[in-house]
Design a protein around this motif. Structure first.
Motif, mmCIF file in Angstrom:
data_model
loop_
_atom_site.group_PDB
_atom_site.id
_atom_site.type_symbol
_atom_site.label_atom_id
_atom_site.label_comp_id
_atom_site.label_asym_id
_atom_site.label_seq_id
_atom_site.Cartn_x
_atom_site.Cartn_y
_atom_site.Cartn_z
ATOM 1 N N LEU A 5 -66.058 24.806 -11.320
ATOM 2 C CA LEU A 5 -66.678 23.483 -11.440
ATOM 3 C C LEU A 5 -65.633 22.394 -11.630
ATOM 4 C CD1 LEU A 5 -69.707 24.370 -13.723
ATOM 5 C CD2 LEU A 5 -69.784 23.721 -11.322
ATOM 6 N N ARG A 6 -64.532 22.710 -12.315
ATOM 7 C CA ARG A 6 -63.465 21.716 -12.516
ATOM 8 C C ARG A 6 -62.767 21.363 -11.205
ATOM 9 N NH1 ARG A 6 -60.779 23.814 -18.177
ATOM 10 N NH2 ARG A 6 -62.204 22.673 -19.529
ATOM 11 N N ARG A 7 -62.717 22.304 -10.268
ATOM 12 C CA ARG A 7 -62.056 22.059 -8.984
ATOM 13 C C ARG A 7 -62.882 21.148 -8.084
ATOM 14 N NH1 ARG A 7 -61.064 27.879 -7.112
ATOM 15 N NH2 ARG A 7 -62.012 28.403 -9.063
ATOM 16 N N LYS A 8 -64.192 21.116 -8.297
ATOM 17 C CA LYS A 8 -65.068 20.299 -7.453
ATOM 18 C C LYS A 8 -65.110 18.869 -7.963
ATOM 19 C CE LYS A 8 -68.091 24.123 -6.213
ATOM 20 N NZ LYS A 8 -69.467 24.643 -6.287
ATOM 21 N N ASP A 9 -65.556 17.979 -7.085
ATOM 22 C CA ASP A 9 -65.740 16.585 -7.463
ATOM 23 C C ASP A 9 -66.988 16.491 -8.336
ATOM 24 O OD1 ASP A 9 -65.539 13.848 -7.618
ATOM 25 O OD2 ASP A 9 -66.650 13.534 -5.749
ATOM 26 N N VAL A 10 -66.832 15.946 -9.542
ATOM 27 C CA VAL A 10 -67.921 15.902 -10.515
ATOM 28 C C VAL A 10 -69.090 15.051 -10.010
ATOM 29 C CG1 VAL A 10 -68.528 15.220 -12.871
ATOM 30 C CG2 VAL A 10 -66.320 16.256 -12.412
ATOM 31 N N GLU A 11 -68.796 13.994 -9.279
ATOM 32 C CA GLU A 11 -69.850 13.090 -8.826
ATOM 33 C C GLU A 11 -70.678 13.670 -7.697
ATOM 34 O OE1 GLU A 11 -68.289 9.224 -8.173
ATOM 35 O OE2 GLU A 11 -67.335 9.171 -10.139
ATOM 36 N N SER A 12 -70.186 14.703 -7.040
ATOM 37 C CA SER A 12 -70.954 15.291 -5.945
ATOM 38 C C SER A 12 -71.705 16.554 -6.361
ATOM 39 C CB SER A 12 -70.011 15.624 -4.780
ATOM 40 O OG SER A 12 -69.103 16.632 -5.181
ATOM 41 N N LEU A 13 -71.609 16.912 -7.637
ATOM 42 C CA LEU A 13 -72.293 18.113 -8.116
ATOM 43 C C LEU A 13 -73.793 17.879 -8.243
ATOM 44 C CD1 LEU A 13 -69.963 19.364 -10.997
ATOM 45 C CD2 LEU A 13 -70.323 20.445 -8.791
ATOM 46 N N PRO A 14 -74.599 18.896 -7.945
ATOM 47 C CA PRO A 14 -76.038 18.786 -8.226
ATOM 48 C C PRO A 14 -76.272 18.721 -9.730
ATOM 49 C CG PRO A 14 -75.544 20.821 -7.038
ATOM 50 C CD PRO A 14 -74.251 20.125 -7.286
ATOM 51 N N TYR A 15 -77.449 18.272 -10.114
ATOM 52 C CA TYR A 15 -77.750 18.047 -11.527
ATOM 53 C C TYR A 15 -77.569 19.312 -12.360
ATOM 54 C CZ TYR A 15 -80.263 16.945 -15.779
ATOM 55 O OH TYR A 15 -80.605 16.769 -17.090
ATOM 56 N N GLU A 16 -78.060 20.457 -11.900
ATOM 57 C CA GLU A 16 -77.960 21.713 -12.662
ATOM 58 C C GLU A 16 -76.500 22.115 -12.871
ATOM 59 O OE1 GLU A 16 -80.373 23.416 -14.216
ATOM 60 O OE2 GLU A 16 -81.679 21.772 -13.618
ATOM 61 N N ASP A 17 -75.674 21.949 -11.826
ATOM 62 C CA ASP A 17 -74.255 22.291 -11.951
ATOM 63 C C ASP A 17 -73.533 21.303 -12.871
ATOM 64 O OD1 ASP A 17 -74.578 24.465 -10.357
ATOM 65 O OD2 ASP A 17 -73.721 23.558 -8.559
ATOM 66 N N LEU A 18 -73.932 20.027 -12.823
ATOM 67 C CA LEU A 18 -73.327 19.029 -13.698
ATOM 68 C C LEU A 18 -73.667 19.317 -15.159
ATOM 69 C CD1 LEU A 18 -71.729 16.394 -13.879
ATOM 70 C CD2 LEU A 18 -73.908 15.177 -13.705
ATOM 71 N N LYS A 19 -74.908 19.699 -15.399
ATOM 72 C CA LYS A 19 -75.334 20.049 -16.747
ATOM 73 C C LYS A 19 -74.548 21.268 -17.249
ATOM 74 C CE LYS A 19 -79.599 21.550 -17.504
ATOM 75 N NZ LYS A 19 -81.061 21.600 -17.624
ATOM 76 N N ARG A 20 -74.350 22.249 -16.374
ATOM 77 C CA ARG A 20 -73.587 23.445 -16.739
ATOM 78 C C ARG A 20 -72.121 23.089 -17.000
ATOM 79 N NH1 ARG A 20 -73.401 28.855 -16.785
ATOM 80 N NH2 ARG A 20 -71.619 29.907 -15.855
#
Length: 132
Positions: free
Chosen positions: A97-112
């Motif tokens: 998750l840290r490698r991905k762009d935080v702003e493009s994450l879906p809500y469930e992944d952002l919450k995780r």
């Protein structure tokens, strides 16, 4: 002193006396075999099930928690909620998750991500504050 202790151990004949003299505990002996049985192979063999295959495929055995209740029947897949089928799905780890762009994450992944990142930060702070 040690020589007299060794001499006193020579006079001890049973293992119970040795344990008592040395002051250490032993583990209990394993389960004893029934009279007339040879070896443990017969006792270790799996037993045949008393239930028919038809009953096994329609009932969840061991799920009953009530004293007078019955085991529940297995329902068709359409009778269960949709979220149930996603419980065992693989979820991304914090490093992924840290490698991905935080702003493009879906809500469930952002919450995780927030939950795992907070947990990692707390652990790091605790290890820094810990007394060595």
């Amino acid at each position: 002193m040690p020589i007299s202790f060794v001499r006193s151990l020579r006079n001890i004949t049973t293992s119970k006396e040795v344990v008592r003299a040395l002051g250490c505990r032993t583990f209990a002996a394993g389960a004893k075999a029934k009279k007339g049985s040879k070896g443990g192979a017969a006792a270790d063999a799996p037993k045949a099930s008393l239930l028919s295959k038809e009953v096994k495929s329609t009932t969840v055995f061991g799920a009953n928690i009530l004293k007078d209740g019955q085991d529940p029947k297995i329902l068709p897949d359409s009778e269960y909620p949709d979220w149930l089928w996603h419980l065992l799905d693989k979820r991304p780890a914090l490093s992924e998750l840290r490698r991905k762009d935080v702003e493009s994450l879906p809500y469930e992944d952002l919450k995780r991500f927030v939950k795992l990142d907070n947990r990692a930060r707390i652990k790091e702070n605790n290890s820094l504050k810990a007394k060595n």
